[in-house]
Structures are given as C-alpha cells and as structure tokens.
Scaffold this active site. Structure first.
Site, PDB file in Angstrom:
ATOM      1  N   ASP A 296       0.833  -1.209   0.000  1.00  0.00           N
ATOM      2  CA  ASP A 296       0.000   0.000   0.000  1.00  0.00           C
ATOM      3  C   ASP A 296       0.866   1.257   0.000  1.00  0.00           C
ATOM      4  OD1 ASP A 296      -2.383   1.373  -0.038  1.00  0.00           O
ATOM      5  OD2 ASP A 296      -2.706   1.256   2.121  1.00  0.00           O
TER       6      ASP A 296
ATOM      7  N   ASN B 120     -10.877  -2.510  -5.402  1.00  0.00           N
ATOM      8  CA  ASN B 120     -10.126  -1.582  -6.258  1.00  0.00           C
ATOM      9  C   ASN B 120     -10.816  -1.365  -7.611  1.00  0.00           C
ATOM     10  OD1 ASN B 120      -6.841  -2.718  -5.092  1.00  0.00           O
ATOM     11  ND2 ASN B 120      -8.082  -1.015  -4.362  1.00  0.00           N
TER      12      ASN B 120
HETATM   13  C1  IPE Z   1      -5.319  -2.769  -0.301  1.00  0.00           C
HETATM   14  O1  IPE Z   1      -5.008  -1.425  -0.423  1.00  0.00           O
HETATM   15  C2  IPE Z   1      -5.314  -3.414  -1.660  1.00  0.00           C
HETATM   16  C3  IPE Z   1      -4.007  -3.605  -2.278  1.00  0.00           C
HETATM   17  C4  IPE Z   1      -2.863  -3.326  -1.737  1.00  0.00           C
HETATM   18  C5  IPE Z   1      -4.036  -4.178  -3.598  1.00  0.00           C
HETATM   19  P1  IPE Z   1      -6.130  -0.308  -0.549  1.00  0.00           P
HETATM   20  O2  IPE Z   1      -5.449   0.988  -0.699  1.00  0.00           O
HETATM   21  O3  IPE Z   1      -7.105  -0.690  -1.612  1.00  0.00           O
HETATM   22  O4  IPE Z   1      -6.869  -0.431   0.863  1.00  0.00           O
HETATM   23  P2  IPE Z   1      -7.698   0.640   1.693  1.00  0.00           P
HETATM   24  O5  IPE Z   1      -8.695   1.238   0.752  1.00  0.00           O
HETATM   25  O6  IPE Z   1      -6.725   1.658   2.207  1.00  0.00           O
HETATM   26  O7  IPE Z   1      -8.301  -0.134   2.822  1.00  0.00           O
HETATM   27  C1  IPE Z   2      -1.442   0.389  -3.428  1.00  0.00           C
HETATM   28  O1  IPE Z   2      -1.287   1.760  -3.434  1.00  0.00           O
HETATM   29  C2  IPE Z   2      -1.687  -0.168  -4.806  1.00  0.00           C
HETATM   30  C3  IPE Z   2      -3.048  -0.664  -5.035  1.00  0.00           C
HETATM   31  C4  IPE Z   2      -4.008  -0.677  -4.145  1.00  0.00           C
HETATM   32  C5  IPE Z   2      -3.336  -1.166  -6.360  1.00  0.00           C
HETATM   33  P1  IPE Z   2      -2.517   2.757  -3.388  1.00  0.00           P
HETATM   34  O2  IPE Z   2      -2.898   3.117  -4.791  1.00  0.00           O
HETATM   35  O3  IPE Z   2      -3.628   2.222  -2.571  1.00  0.00           O
HETATM   36  O4  IPE Z   2      -1.854   4.002  -2.680  1.00  0.00           O
HETATM   37  P2  IPE Z   2      -2.514   4.981  -1.597  1.00  0.00           P
HETATM   38  O5  IPE Z   2      -3.104   4.139  -0.520  1.00  0.00           O
HETATM   39  O6  IPE Z   2      -3.564   5.770  -2.336  1.00  0.00           O
HETATM   40  O7  IPE Z   2      -1.378   5.815  -1.126  1.00  0.00           O
HETATM   41 MG    MG Z   3      -4.109   2.371  -0.594  1.00  0.00          MG
END
Ligand code: IPE
Ligand code: IPE
Ligand code: MG
Length: 246
Positions: free
Chosen positions: A25, A73
């Site tokens: 993340d 997502n």
């Molecule tokens: C979890 O991260 C999913 C992945 C790392 C693929 P998210 O960014 O989607 O999770 P939330 O929304 O912060 O819970």
């Molecule tokens: C994790 O990074 C990647 C995926 C969930 C695909 P994020 O895109 O969730 O990054 P933040 O949480 O917005 O920083």
């Molecule tokens: Mg995230």
C-alpha cells in the site's frame, strides 16, 4: 560456493517465515509526496515487487502472496484501473526471466470474471511457463477479496453437497480451506502492510487466522531489502502461542 538460504539468513540475524503475505500500500501517497501523478507510484512499485520477490526467494521463503489488486479496487477511476492493468501485464511479461532464474512458480488468487482476455492470457502463459519451477511460490492476488473467496468456496461446497458428493456432516475447516483459490499454499506466518494503515482490507481473511502482523510507515515504492529484513528480525522475536499456554 553458494550458501544455503537458511545459512545466509541466519548470518543476518533473520528468521525466515515459511509463508509471507504483503499488502503493498501507499503508491498513491508516495507519488503525491514526490509531486507526481499516482501512476508514477504504481510504476515505482513494480521495482519494489522485483526486489521483495527475489529476496524472499533467495532467503528461502516457501510462499509469498502479494496483494496487487482487490475486488474493491474495481471502484477506482477507470483511468487508474486501466493503467494498473497495463502495469500488471508488463510485469507478467518482463519478469519472466527473473521468475525462471530464481525457480519461482507463479499462481493466481482471485476472481477471473472481470479481468480482460489479454490480462488473463498473459497471466495464464506466465503461470504455465513457471509451472515446473521448484522454488518459492509467488501468489499474485488480483481481483481478490477475502470475503468473496469464502463465498466462492462455500458455493463450491454447496454444489458438491447438492450433487451428493459431500455429506453435510463432512463440513469442517479443512473442507473450506480445500476450496479456497490456492488451497495448497501454507497460511501466512507473517503479514506485512506498508504505508501505515492498521487494517487488513479484505486480504486473506480465512488464512491470516494466526499470522503475525507487521506494519511499516514506509510506502510500498520505498520498501526494500532493509524493510523486509527488519520485518523478519521482528518476526523472529514474536512468541506464537496459537491460543495455548506456553
Ligand atoms: C489494499 O489497499 C489493496 C491492495 C494493496 C491491492 P487499498 O489501498 O485498496 O486499501 P484501503 O482502501 O486503504 O483499505
Ligand atoms: C497500493 O497503493 C496499490 C493498489 C491498491 C493497487 P494505493 O494506490 O492504494 O496508494 P494509496 O493508498 O492511495 O497511497
Ligand atoms: Mg491504498
């Protein structure tokens, strides 16, 4: 002479878990802090994936599950989803040499329904190419949700019961575990989450029953060997009780 993975790890004071799962993340936050568009964070995240995958394989981890794209997502903007899928497709082709060189076997956990034919073709081709590799298993969780996985397992079980192949009395924890997406993978010993959030975000809900959790404020694009080793050192200091009195 090449040292056995366990020896190499022990000399660094690391305790290598058999099974590791990572919620990668913070790509968006990393990009924002650096003044870039979110996609730059995802691009940089690919290099971090390569580092962690090869290091885990070299240290002797048996199974590494990476959360690459959740079922939730799909609610992100279409433009971000399509860029993420492009990056995933690129990863599936460009990393083949790395997977082969490290004897890594690729598998997928998640629903296939919403993935494009092109993504599925590349995924399946890389899975097939690496199928005979006998080193670490790399499980990519794509279009994955922990609740959805349990629903899918229960549906399979219900059909088998309706068809008379399984008795209702035979339902136990093993019967559910055996119907998950990757039933042969060991449950994670260690769950790593980057970017500081203290939540599991629908990841491996069944399998993380007794996983040790390690959260770092470091965003995924900056996660490297140093952070991975720190997680393994910390893991080595945990007292795992599994509900018992030691
Ligand atoms: C979890 O991260 C999913 C992945 C790392 C693929 P998210 O960014 O989607 O999770 P939330 O929304 O912060 O819970
Ligand atoms: C994790 O990074 C990647 C995926 C969930 C695909 P994020 O895109 O969730 O990054 P933040 O949480 O917005 O920083
Ligand atoms: Mg995230």
């Amino acid at each position: 002479m090449k040292r056995a993975p366990e020896q190499a790890a022990a000399s660094k004071g690391l305790v290598v878990p058999r099974s590791v799962a990572v919620i990668m993340d913070g790509n968006g936050r990393w990009a924002k802090q650096a003044g870039f568009a979110r996609i730059k964070g995802h691009e940089k995240g690919i290099s971090a994936v390569r580092t962690t995958v090869t290091e885990c394989a070299q240290l002797g981890v048996s199974a590494l599950t990476l959360y690459a794209f959740s079922e939730e997502n799909w609610h992100r903007p279409k433009s971000e989803i399509s860029l993420l899928m492009k990056l995933l497709e690129r990863f599936l082709t460009q990393e083949r040499a790395t997977l082969m060189a490290n004897q890594i076997r690729l598998v997928h956990a998640g629903r296939r329904a919403r993935l494009s034919p092109k993504t599925l073709a590349l995924l399946d081709a890389t899975i097939a190419l690496t199928a005979a590799n006998h080193g670490m298993v790399l499980c990519l969780a794509i279009s994955y949700g922990g609740r959805q996985e349990i629903v899918d397992a229960v549906k399979t079980l219900a059909s088998e019961i309706a068809a008379g192949h399984v008795a209702r009395e035979a339902i136990d924890e093993a019967a559910i575990s055996e119907r998950l997406y990757q039933p042969t993978l060991p449950d994670p010993d260690l769950l790593i989450r980057t970017a500081g959030e203290m939540r599991v975000s629908n990841f491996l809900l069944w399998q993380i029953q007794y996983a040790e959790i390690w959260v770092t404020p470091v965003c995924w694009p900056d996660f490297g060997k140093r952070e991975l080793h720190a997680a393994f050192v910390d893991y080595g200091q945990r007292i795992r009780k599994f509900g018992k009195v030691l």
